[in-house]
Design an enzyme around this catalytic site. Structure first.
Site, mmCIF file in Angstrom:
data_model
loop_
_atom_site.group_PDB
_atom_site.id
_atom_site.type_symbol
_atom_site.label_atom_id
_atom_site.label_comp_id
_atom_site.label_asym_id
_atom_site.label_seq_id
_atom_site.Cartn_x
_atom_site.Cartn_y
_atom_site.Cartn_z
ATOM 1 N N CYS A 188 -19.821 1.328 12.527
ATOM 2 C CA CYS A 188 -19.296 1.782 13.822
ATOM 3 C C CYS A 188 -20.318 1.582 14.929
ATOM 4 O O CYS A 188 -19.975 1.156 16.040
ATOM 5 C CB CYS A 188 -18.877 3.251 13.729
ATOM 6 N N CYS A 219 -15.071 6.654 11.820
ATOM 7 C CA CYS A 219 -15.892 7.856 12.008
ATOM 8 C C CYS A 219 -16.690 7.810 13.299
ATOM 9 O O CYS A 219 -17.025 8.842 13.873
ATOM 10 C CB CYS A 219 -16.815 8.058 10.809
ATOM 11 N N HIS A 222 2.122 1.884 -3.441
ATOM 12 C CA HIS A 222 1.103 2.482 -4.299
ATOM 13 C C HIS A 222 1.003 3.985 -4.054
ATOM 14 O O HIS A 222 0.808 4.766 -4.997
ATOM 15 C CB HIS A 222 -0.263 1.831 -4.045
ATOM 16 N N HIS A 281 2.096 3.017 8.404
ATOM 17 C CA HIS A 281 0.974 2.594 9.245
ATOM 18 C C HIS A 281 1.291 1.321 10.024
ATOM 19 O O HIS A 281 0.512 0.921 10.892
ATOM 20 C CB HIS A 281 -0.296 2.395 8.413
ATOM 21 N N GLU A 282 2.435 0.687 9.743
ATOM 22 C CA GLU A 282 2.876 -0.478 10.521
ATOM 23 C C GLU A 282 3.872 0.035 11.560
ATOM 24 O O GLU A 282 5.080 0.055 11.322
ATOM 25 C CB GLU A 282 3.506 -1.529 9.608
ATOM 26 N N THR A 336 0.835 -1.201 0.000
ATOM 27 C CA THR A 336 0.000 0.000 0.000
ATOM 28 C C THR A 336 0.867 1.246 0.000
ATOM 29 O O THR A 336 0.584 2.220 -0.713
ATOM 30 C CB THR A 336 -0.930 -0.002 1.224
ATOM 31 N N CYS A 365 -21.195 5.800 11.545
ATOM 32 C CA CYS A 365 -21.864 5.033 10.493
ATOM 33 C C CYS A 365 -22.468 3.754 11.066
ATOM 34 O O CYS A 365 -22.277 3.418 12.242
ATOM 35 C CB CYS A 365 -20.874 4.702 9.372
#
Length: 345
Positions: free
Chosen positions: A102, A96, A55, A72-73, A52, A99
């Site tokens: 969540c 969020c 990318h 993010h790791e 990711t 939703c």
């Protein structure tokens, strides 16, 4: 990779690698972020790089915006709170909270899910601040480098749990990249009797074999699996490739009433033989990321004897200044998992 002229280090700043545009990194010295309210600061020690991230570097990730600090790791030491001074893995998911998902307690599939290092600055900044509930203590005896596998391993643990892998099962895995190999270790930990891996890269297939996993002929994985299992096929197949050609053969890799677990992410809709799914009563399971419990389970797995095997997936640990070169290695398929030692400069 050359740093811009005129950038110097100051005592109250720390280095951060910033992606200022596709394929363009800059070294900046930033004042460390400070916690406010209920947030806890974490001084980052190591960051794992993944597909990711690549990318994003290539400018093809749909959400990432520049300038951005990747990562993010994340592993680091908590500064404050109940875990003060302890080594922790950070849950990078940002939900969020409003939703349907969540409200159902499934924040990992939030309709507006965001991640540190993708939608906001991540671990290559050297320090991050997060809510205390997103900190996961690393078990005693697990060093920071190994703990850096905790977040991607949680992806595998999550998928193996949802596929209900149990002792004695035969598991097939398509793809021997980082997630495919982590799936293999997680399935082995869950008790799978046989784990067979298909991968087009000869080097990665040989690496999977060296780790003790059976390998399938990538030119004909369905036929090879049938031959090796006397026609019984797999109880569960994991798709860690996310390639249209793989989707086309998934129903043929599992026994009647077997399970297909999708872990690789498809960039667009693909053809899947739903008639085979119906007639053979196959179960297709989608997996997005992980829950907090999956992160804890992954860290517990790293603390077992299998942790030493997982350690072999770490191909290199590089200093912060070599981040750009590390991405070139990642692009070339050189190694499995590359870590950045953020404290090494």
């Amino acid at each position: 990779m050359a740093w811009p002229d005129g950038v110097g280090q100051h005592a109250v700043t720390r280095p951060a690698i910033v992606l200022v545009a596709p394929e363009r990194f800059a070294l900046e010295h930033r004042a460390p972020v400070e916690p406010t309210g209920d947030l806890i600061a974490v001084d980052v020690t190591h960051v794992g790089l993944c597909g990711t991230d690549l990318h994003i570097v290539e400018g093809v990730h749909p959400r990432a915006r520049f300038p951005l600090v990747l990562g993010h790791e994340i592993v680091g030491r908590a500064r404050g709170g109940a875990l003060d001074g302890q080594l922790v893995v950070i849950d990078p998911l940002i939900a969020c909270g409003m939703c349907v998902a969540c409200r159902l307690g499934e924040r990992h599939v939030c309709a507006e899910l965001r991640l540190m290092g993708i939608d906001r600055d991540g671990g290559l900044s050297g320090r991050v601040v997060v809510p205390a509930e997103r900190l996961h203590p690393v078990p005693v005896g697990v060093e920071a480098e190994l703990a850096a596998l905790g977040e991607p391993l949680a992806v595998a643990v999550h998928a193996v749990r949802r596929a209900m892998v149990s002792p004695g099962m035969t598991v097939a895995i398509i793809g021997a990249g980082p997630i495919g190999l982590l799936l293999a270790f997680a399935a082995r930990h869950a008790g799978a009797a046989r784990i067979l891996i298909s991968e087009p890269s000869a080097g990665r297939l040989a690496f999977a074999a060296a780790l003790g996993f059976e390998t399938l002929d990538p030119a004909g994985p369905v036929e090879d699996l049938a031959a090796r299992t006397d026609g019984a096929l797999a109880d569960v197949v994991f798709d860690a490739a996310g390639a249209p050609a793989v989707a086309a053969i998934l129903p043929r890799l599992v026994r009647p009433a077997g399970r297909i677990s999708l872990v690789g992410v498809y960039g667009s809709p693909v053809a899947l033989d739903l008639q085979a799914v119906v007639f053979r009563e196959l179960c297709v399971i989608g997996n997005r990321v992980y829950t907090p419990a999956d992160i804890d389970a992954a860290l517990a797995l790293l603390a077992t004897d299998e942790g030493s095997g997982l350690r072999q997936l770490i191909s290199a640990v590089v200093p912060l200044a070599e981040t750009a070169a590390a991405f070139e290695r990642l692009r070339a398929g050189d190694g499995i998992k590359i870590l950045v030692d953020v404290g090494a400069g």
